[in-house]
Motif scaffolding. Sequence first.
Motif, mmCIF file in Angstrom:
data_model
loop_
_atom_site.group_PDB
_atom_site.id
_atom_site.type_symbol
_atom_site.label_atom_id
_atom_site.label_comp_id
_atom_site.label_asym_id
_atom_site.label_seq_id
_atom_site.Cartn_x
_atom_site.Cartn_y
_atom_site.Cartn_z
ATOM 1 N N GLY A 180 0.825 -1.209 0.000
ATOM 2 C CA GLY A 180 0.000 0.000 0.000
ATOM 3 C C GLY A 180 0.853 1.251 0.000
ATOM 4 N N GLY A 181 0.330 2.294 -0.627
ATOM 5 C CA GLY A 181 1.027 3.578 -0.667
ATOM 6 C C GLY A 181 0.149 4.682 -0.116
ATOM 7 N N ARG A 182 0.472 5.914 -0.487
ATOM 8 C CA ARG A 182 -0.266 7.065 0.027
ATOM 9 C C ARG A 182 -1.769 6.948 -0.248
ATOM 10 N N GLY A 183 -2.086 6.271 -1.339
ATOM 11 C CA GLY A 183 -3.488 6.135 -1.731
ATOM 12 C C GLY A 183 -4.360 5.409 -0.723
ATOM 13 N N VAL A 184 -3.779 4.636 0.204
ATOM 14 C CA VAL A 184 -4.622 3.951 1.195
ATOM 15 C C VAL A 184 -5.190 4.949 2.193
ATOM 16 N N SER A 221 4.933 1.572 0.416
ATOM 17 C CA SER A 221 5.810 2.566 -0.220
ATOM 18 C C SER A 221 6.457 3.384 0.889
ATOM 19 N N ARG A 222 7.444 4.158 0.502
ATOM 20 C CA ARG A 222 8.137 4.967 1.521
ATOM 21 C C ARG A 222 7.197 6.007 2.128
ATOM 22 N N ILE A 223 6.285 6.526 1.315
ATOM 23 C CA ILE A 223 5.353 7.520 1.864
ATOM 24 C C ILE A 223 4.496 6.879 2.950
ATOM 25 N N GLN A 270 14.217 1.110 -3.383
ATOM 26 C CA GLN A 270 15.658 1.372 -3.420
ATOM 27 C C GLN A 270 16.255 1.434 -2.022
ATOM 28 N N THR A 271 15.577 2.118 -1.117
ATOM 29 C CA THR A 271 16.092 2.238 0.249
ATOM 30 C C THR A 271 15.316 1.346 1.213
ATOM 31 N N GLY A 272 14.591 0.394 0.659
ATOM 32 C CA GLY A 272 13.859 -0.564 1.478
ATOM 33 C C GLY A 272 14.272 -1.970 1.086
ATOM 34 N N VAL A 273 13.293 -2.854 0.999
ATOM 35 C CA VAL A 273 13.564 -4.250 0.665
ATOM 36 C C VAL A 273 13.396 -4.443 -0.848
ATOM 37 N N VAL A 299 10.387 5.919 -9.375
ATOM 38 C CA VAL A 299 11.528 5.097 -9.795
ATOM 39 C C VAL A 299 12.179 4.398 -8.606
ATOM 40 N N GLN A 300 12.188 5.068 -7.436
ATOM 41 C CA GLN A 300 12.813 4.439 -6.256
ATOM 42 C C GLN A 300 11.976 3.274 -5.744
ATOM 43 N N HIS A 301 10.669 3.309 -5.990
ATOM 44 C CA HIS A 301 9.825 2.168 -5.583
ATOM 45 C C HIS A 301 10.007 1.016 -6.574
ATOM 46 N N ASN A 312 -4.937 1.851 -9.092
ATOM 47 C CA ASN A 312 -4.683 3.282 -8.915
ATOM 48 C C ASN A 312 -5.790 4.062 -9.604
ATOM 49 N N LYS A 313 -6.202 5.170 -8.997
ATOM 50 C CA LYS A 313 -7.303 5.932 -9.602
ATOM 51 C C LYS A 313 -6.812 6.877 -10.701
ATOM 52 N N ASP A 314 -5.475 7.024 -10.809
ATOM 53 C CA ASP A 314 -4.928 7.927 -11.818
ATOM 54 C C ASP A 314 -4.422 7.118 -13.012
ATOM 55 N N VAL A 315 -5.086 7.285 -14.137
ATOM 56 C CA VAL A 315 -4.721 6.519 -15.332
ATOM 57 C C VAL A 315 -3.288 6.822 -15.787
ATOM 58 N N ASP A 334 -10.938 3.606 -7.540
ATOM 59 C CA ASP A 334 -10.697 3.907 -6.131
ATOM 60 C C ASP A 334 -10.481 2.595 -5.368
ATOM 61 N N LEU A 335 -9.329 2.477 -4.737
ATOM 62 C CA LEU A 335 -9.016 1.207 -4.056
ATOM 63 C C LEU A 335 -9.979 0.925 -2.909
ATOM 64 N N HIS A 336 -10.532 1.993 -2.323
ATOM 65 C CA HIS A 336 -11.451 1.782 -1.195
ATOM 66 C C HIS A 336 -12.746 1.097 -1.659
ATOM 67 N N THR A 337 -13.090 1.278 -2.922
ATOM 68 C CA THR A 337 -14.252 0.580 -3.491
ATOM 69 C C THR A 337 -13.830 -0.792 -4.015
HETATM 70 C C1 LIG Z 1 16.750 8.795 -2.252
HETATM 71 C C2 LIG Z 1 15.306 8.345 -2.273
HETATM 72 C C3 LIG Z 1 15.035 7.035 -1.952
HETATM 73 C C4 LIG Z 1 13.697 6.586 -1.965
HETATM 74 N N1 LIG Z 1 13.452 5.259 -1.672
HETATM 75 C C5 LIG Z 1 12.183 4.815 -1.774
HETATM 76 C C6 LIG Z 1 11.881 3.454 -1.536
HETATM 77 O O1 LIG Z 1 12.730 2.640 -1.175
HETATM 78 N N2 LIG Z 1 10.595 3.044 -1.681
HETATM 79 C C7 LIG Z 1 9.598 3.900 -2.051
HETATM 80 O O2 LIG Z 1 8.429 3.452 -2.150
HETATM 81 N N3 LIG Z 1 9.851 5.196 -2.270
HETATM 82 C C8 LIG Z 1 11.114 5.678 -2.128
HETATM 83 N N4 LIG Z 1 11.343 6.997 -2.308
HETATM 84 C C9 LIG Z 1 10.200 7.918 -2.447
HETATM 85 C C10 LIG Z 1 9.634 7.949 -3.855
HETATM 86 O O3 LIG Z 1 10.315 8.907 -4.631
HETATM 87 C C11 LIG Z 1 8.127 8.332 -3.811
HETATM 88 O O4 LIG Z 1 7.986 9.569 -3.134
HETATM 89 C C12 LIG Z 1 7.250 7.303 -3.120
HETATM 90 O O5 LIG Z 1 7.512 6.012 -3.610
HETATM 91 C C13 LIG Z 1 5.781 7.647 -3.375
HETATM 92 O O6 LIG Z 1 4.963 6.838 -2.594
HETATM 93 P P1 LIG Z 1 3.464 6.566 -3.028
HETATM 94 O O7 LIG Z 1 3.458 5.958 -4.388
HETATM 95 O O8 LIG Z 1 2.830 5.840 -1.913
HETATM 96 O O9 LIG Z 1 2.859 8.033 -3.007
HETATM 97 P P2 LIG Z 1 2.435 8.971 -4.209
HETATM 98 O O10 LIG Z 1 3.537 9.156 -5.171
HETATM 99 O O11 LIG Z 1 1.854 10.186 -3.586
HETATM 100 O O12 LIG Z 1 1.300 8.157 -4.960
HETATM 101 C C14 LIG Z 1 0.062 7.860 -4.411
HETATM 102 C C15 LIG Z 1 -0.754 7.217 -5.503
HETATM 103 O O13 LIG Z 1 -1.983 6.770 -4.970
HETATM 104 C C16 LIG Z 1 -2.993 7.014 -5.919
HETATM 105 N N5 LIG Z 1 -4.252 7.111 -5.162
HETATM 106 C C17 LIG Z 1 -4.631 8.055 -4.274
HETATM 107 N N6 LIG Z 1 -5.819 7.775 -3.740
HETATM 108 C C18 LIG Z 1 -6.219 6.608 -4.318
HETATM 109 C C19 LIG Z 1 -7.375 5.789 -4.182
HETATM 110 N N7 LIG Z 1 -8.356 6.106 -3.314
HETATM 111 N N8 LIG Z 1 -7.474 4.670 -4.934
HETATM 112 C C20 LIG Z 1 -6.472 4.333 -5.811
HETATM 113 N N9 LIG Z 1 -5.372 5.065 -5.972
HETATM 114 C C21 LIG Z 1 -5.225 6.181 -5.230
HETATM 115 C C22 LIG Z 1 -2.593 8.304 -6.581
HETATM 116 O O14 LIG Z 1 -3.195 8.406 -7.873
HETATM 117 C C23 LIG Z 1 -1.078 8.148 -6.653
HETATM 118 O O15 LIG Z 1 -0.673 7.565 -7.880
HETATM 119 C C24 LIG Z 1 12.659 7.475 -2.302
HETATM 120 C C25 LIG Z 1 12.956 8.804 -2.635
HETATM 121 C C26 LIG Z 1 14.269 9.223 -2.621
HETATM 122 C C27 LIG Z 1 14.571 10.649 -2.990
#
Ligand SMILES: Cc1cc2nc3c(=O)[nH]c(=O)nc-3n(C[C@H](O)[C@H](O)[C@H](O)COP(=O)(O)OP(=O)(O)OC[C@H]3O[C@@H](n4cnc5c(N)ncnc54)[C@H](O)[C@@H]3O)c2cc1C
Length: 313
Positions: free
Chosen positions: A199-203, A226-228, A243-246, A262-264, A278-281, A296-299
């Motif tokens: 799960g990422g920020r979208g959760v 994800s890192r976020i 990249q900075t995780g597993v 790219v880091q994910h 993901n809700k963003d095409v 929407d992942l919640h649905t």
């Molecule tokens: C040096 C460095 C190392 C890093 N190492 C890592 C690493 O190891 N791992 C890592 O993950 N990141 C790493 N990052 C961070 C990386 O650049 C991103 O910021 C991060 O991966 C983004 O996390 P995310 O995809 O959860 O969040 P976001 O990029 O904010 O994406 C959230 C996504 O969720 C979608 N979304 C939102 N709401 C919903 C919904 N209700 N239903 C469906 N989709 C939804 C959005 O459309 C969006 O695409 C690193 C960054 C740096 C600079």
Amino acid sequence: MTTLVLAPYCKNQSIEPVSKLINAALKLGDDVHVLTIGAADQSLAQATSKLAGVAQVHILAAPPSDVLEFDDIACALRPLMGEYQALIAANTGAGKHITLLLAAQLSIAPLTGISAIFDRQTFERPIYAGSLFEQISSQDDKLIATIRTANFKPVGDQAACPVSELPLPPSNRQVEILEHIETNEERPDLSQATIVIAGGRGVGSKEGFRKLEGFADQLGAALGASRIAVDMGWAPHHLQVGQTGVQIAPDLYIALGISGAVQHIAGIKDAGKIIAINKDVEAPIFKVADYGIIGDLHTLLPQLQKALADEQS
Ligand SMILES: Cc1cc2nc3c(=O)[nH]c(=O)nc-3n(C[C@H](O)[C@H](O)[C@H](O)COP(=O)(O)OP(=O)(O)OC[C@H]3O[C@@H](n4cnc5c(N)ncnc54)[C@H](O)[C@@H]3O)c2cc1C
């Protein structure tokens, strides 16, 4: 000359990671010994003794009540390195931590994240989040390296080699452990799981992240983040993929609400099939996904869980 392999260790450890490390170690062309951690459960050591190419298994004996820290293990490895030409460990958080401590003590430049071994001196590893590979050569007399196990195949079987216990030397711990927090032992280890749900920020919240747990358990999957999601405090750091995780290599990776930075992606390059929700095409994750669900992942998550439960009943 002999190479020492530090067996990855955690509860319910499977034999596969150490088997892959042994394969990597054999490419150096020397005899291979393996060090497993903790005498309480000897099953890993016994299984390792039957892996092809292993000449000797050592068990680092620790009292069953004692939780060995990275300092303790590095401290135990230091005198052993007089006998060994190389130390190979997994490129996990623990593997990197222990090898870096040891390398600093021995004034050796460690090579981390190795993805290919060409000969005793020449190695390859990905850099810049996997955008480039670099070939590197070690100039040190001894080699200390961490290996991306996903890039190596397990070895076959052999008749069991000798297994012996090594006493734990006195520690020079530099840190005081304030608390140990048990993780869910039932779920598979992220670095070895065949299915990972991440799960990422979208959760959206910690509660949102917890909803992934039921889905993961339905599929017998490991949880990732994800890192976020980690930075927000929704998931612990050891679940971070990237990249900075597993770096993971499951057969199936399901990413929910993860954009695909790219880091994910650097952490899922060895995944088999990738499904992204993901809700963003336009989300970059769809460029690497085998299957994409836009919405929407919640649905979608409850619908998926219900469909799966119907299928399983
Ligand atoms: C040096 C460095 C190392 C890093 N190492 C890592 C690493 O190891 N791992 C890592 O993950 N990141 C790493 N990052 C961070 C990386 O650049 C991103 O910021 C991060 O991966 C983004 O996390 P995310 O995809 O959860 O969040 P976001 O990029 O904010 O994406 C959230 C996504 O969720 C979608 N979304 C939102 N709401 C919903 C919904 N209700 N239903 C469906 N989709 C939804 C959005 O459309 C969006 O695409 C690193 C960054 C740096 C600079």
